[in-house]
Design a protein around this motif. Sequence first.
Motif, PDB file in Angstrom:
ATOM      1  N   TYR A  54       0.768  -1.171  -0.003  1.00 35.86           N
ATOM      2  CA  TYR A  54       0.011  -0.112   0.004  1.00 35.86           C
ATOM      3  C   TYR A  54       0.978   1.305   0.142  1.00 35.86           C
ATOM      4  CZ  TYR A  54      -4.079  -3.237   0.805  1.00 35.86           C
ATOM      5  OH  TYR A  54      -4.524  -4.122   0.642  1.00 35.86           O
ATOM      6  N   ASN A  59      -1.617  -2.690  -6.011  1.00 32.42           N
ATOM      7  CA  ASN A  59      -2.330  -3.248  -4.980  1.00 32.42           C
ATOM      8  C   ASN A  59      -3.878  -3.276  -5.538  1.00 32.42           C
ATOM      9  OD1 ASN A  59      -3.483  -0.344  -4.448  1.00 32.42           O
ATOM     10  ND2 ASN A  59      -1.474  -0.194  -3.367  1.00 32.42           N
ATOM     11  N   ASP A 102       1.893  -6.178   4.208  1.00 37.67           N
ATOM     12  CA  ASP A 102       1.156  -5.056   5.117  1.00 37.67           C
ATOM     13  C   ASP A 102       1.290  -5.540   6.584  1.00 37.67           C
ATOM     14  OD1 ASP A 102      -0.086  -2.791   5.574  1.00 37.67           O
ATOM     15  OD2 ASP A 102      -1.971  -3.628   5.239  1.00 37.67           O
ATOM     16  N   LEU A 113      -9.357   1.895   1.542  1.00 37.72           N
ATOM     17  CA  LEU A 113      -9.617   0.474   1.223  1.00 37.72           C
ATOM     18  C   LEU A 113     -10.721   0.004   1.083  1.00 37.72           C
ATOM     19  CD1 LEU A 113      -6.582  -1.322   2.857  1.00 37.72           C
ATOM     20  CD2 LEU A 113      -6.609  -0.297   0.683  1.00 37.72           C
TER      21      LEU A 113
END
Length: 232
Positions: A54, A59, A102, A113
């Motif tokens: 991220y 992603n 992550d 997200l």
Amino acid sequence: MQNRVRLAIFFYSLIQAFTLSLITNAQGLEASMQAQRLVNIQTVDPSLLVELKYSTTDNFVKKDVYGDLTRAYMQPMAAQKLAKANALLKQQQPELRLLVYDAARPRAAQWKLWNALPQYPENVRRKYVADPREGSIHNYGCAVDLTIARVQGNDYVPLDMGTPYDYFGVLAYPSDEERLLREGKLTKQQVANRKLLRSVMRQAGFSSIEYEWWHFNALSRQKAMMQFRIVE
């Protein structure tokens, strides 16, 4: 002459303020984690590999969500468990390492997200991204997304797990692996790689989940909520 001096001072001050703002923004996420006594996992085990997805555009959002944050933070107890899992992996195959995609995630990023999946109703969306109103275990610094990589000199290559990270679909479900193997949708090696990852993580005290081969929790949500505060 005095006006020119004042103007020069004004622009110099403006540049200083802008530079300070950039530095503050870059350090903001790390500062918030450090303020809650989370630790950089590579200070616990320098051999852990980190590639925060991220902090890139690689992603499912296709955007850089974390900005300049490139180091992975977790609660100290979770980081110790992760170091144990990495040690267990190296004992079995010295050329392998855990590669972290992550770790602790601020709730502000959780909202980004969550909002990136408007095509899914909320009950389906929760399979892939925890509701930020409730908080993800990532938001407490007690969850990690990762894979296994083979070290090759100064580089590394992730093992084939059958799907990329953040793949939303049945192919990523640990619960369906045996069926997918029988149907030829996953190979024996892909399943073996996933089982190796689960084995070392579970031995170190993590639990896995049903829908993502890469996600592991050091604590349940209930225990995380009782022991820690959300990283905002």
